[in-house]
Design a protein around this motif. Sequence first.
Motif, mmCIF file in Angstrom:
data_model
loop_
_atom_site.group_PDB
_atom_site.id
_atom_site.type_symbol
_atom_site.label_atom_id
_atom_site.label_comp_id
_atom_site.label_asym_id
_atom_site.label_seq_id
_atom_site.Cartn_x
_atom_site.Cartn_y
_atom_site.Cartn_z
ATOM 1 N N VAL A 53 0.836 -1.203 0.000
ATOM 2 C CA VAL A 53 0.000 0.000 0.000
ATOM 3 C C VAL A 53 0.872 1.255 0.000
ATOM 4 O O VAL A 53 0.589 2.236 -0.701
ATOM 5 N N GLY A 54 1.965 1.220 0.755
ATOM 6 C CA GLY A 54 2.882 2.355 0.786
ATOM 7 C C GLY A 54 3.504 2.618 -0.575
ATOM 8 O O GLY A 54 3.629 3.773 -0.997
ATOM 9 N N HIS A 55 3.904 1.552 -1.266
ATOM 10 C CA HIS A 55 4.476 1.703 -2.606
ATOM 11 C C HIS A 55 3.465 2.333 -3.566
ATOM 12 O O HIS A 55 3.809 3.207 -4.365
ATOM 13 N N LEU A 56 2.230 1.872 -3.505
ATOM 14 C CA LEU A 56 1.200 2.389 -4.410
ATOM 15 C C LEU A 56 0.914 3.862 -4.131
ATOM 16 O O LEU A 56 0.763 4.662 -5.064
ATOM 17 N N ARG A 57 0.852 4.225 -2.865
ATOM 18 C CA ARG A 57 0.594 5.624 -2.520
ATOM 19 C C ARG A 57 1.768 6.517 -2.935
ATOM 20 O O ARG A 57 1.568 7.639 -3.412
ATOM 21 N N LEU A 222 -5.557 -4.210 -2.647
ATOM 22 C CA LEU A 222 -4.458 -3.291 -2.336
ATOM 23 C C LEU A 222 -4.710 -1.918 -2.959
ATOM 24 O O LEU A 222 -4.450 -0.881 -2.333
ATOM 25 N N ALA A 226 -5.075 1.578 -0.910
ATOM 26 C CA ALA A 226 -4.159 2.682 -1.178
ATOM 27 C C ALA A 226 -4.885 3.932 -1.662
ATOM 28 O O ALA A 226 -4.324 5.027 -1.631
ATOM 29 N N ILE A 228 -5.780 4.599 -4.775
ATOM 30 C CA ILE A 228 -5.247 5.082 -6.045
ATOM 31 C C ILE A 228 -6.379 5.240 -7.060
ATOM 32 O O ILE A 228 -7.479 4.721 -6.853
#
Length: 253
Positions: A53-57, A222, A226, A228
Amino acid sequence: MNILATTCRWSVPIFLRAGDALTEGSDVVVSEIDGSRVARVLGTGDEARGRAVGHLREYFGNEGEFFTGSLFETFAQAESDPYKIGTGDLLALSMLSVAVTGEGAAYIMSDAFQAEATALLKKIPVDVSFEDEAAAVHLREEGESAGSQLWTLVGKAPGMGLTKTSKLLARKRPTLFPVYDKVIDQVLELGGTHMMWAKYRSWLLKDDPAHGKTLIAHAGDLAAAAGIPSHISPLRVVDVVIWMEFRSEVLRA
């Protein structure tokens, strides 16, 4: 000079062969992807989920470093026709850090190429998804597959290799064609063979007891967590999460 008479300088098909089947009871043996390496972002547990989730955000929300890839699907989209490959589509590849050469662009924008590409794109539904049963038809290697023919057509353009071709097809049908690059290839050990997407699709669509669902469905969860944009497909989510997690160790190797 007939620009479409240019000799193709590579030929590495990555689609399913006409006889390939990914359904239960199939006789086709597809080597499986070892998902242990990506479990730290696609596995169960709060830590893996938090990393993903951090990567996507970070990637799509521009929290910190700006990633031009977050604009790939929407860049110059107002000028893009789903049944044509236009200049906006070629420019959009630069959002994923690749560029089409002048010779390649001239080839792709030629009348002969455009006519053939449009005819093929009209055979591939805009809304077909990687997880749909119909996707296997469009990902077959042999001549009856419009997807395979489109892959071959684009691949004949000067300077277009596996990565650029996959990204251009992903631009035109983002829910069907996966992005292929060095990071995805090395982490998942796809190998660039004709069974590459068979391996990828089998892995993403396999029921995962740990998640209680398929990995492609988990990717959708995910994306929702996030927050997105809704136009980002679960297929792209998997690509981004893996790329963000492993890009440093793969690209500096």
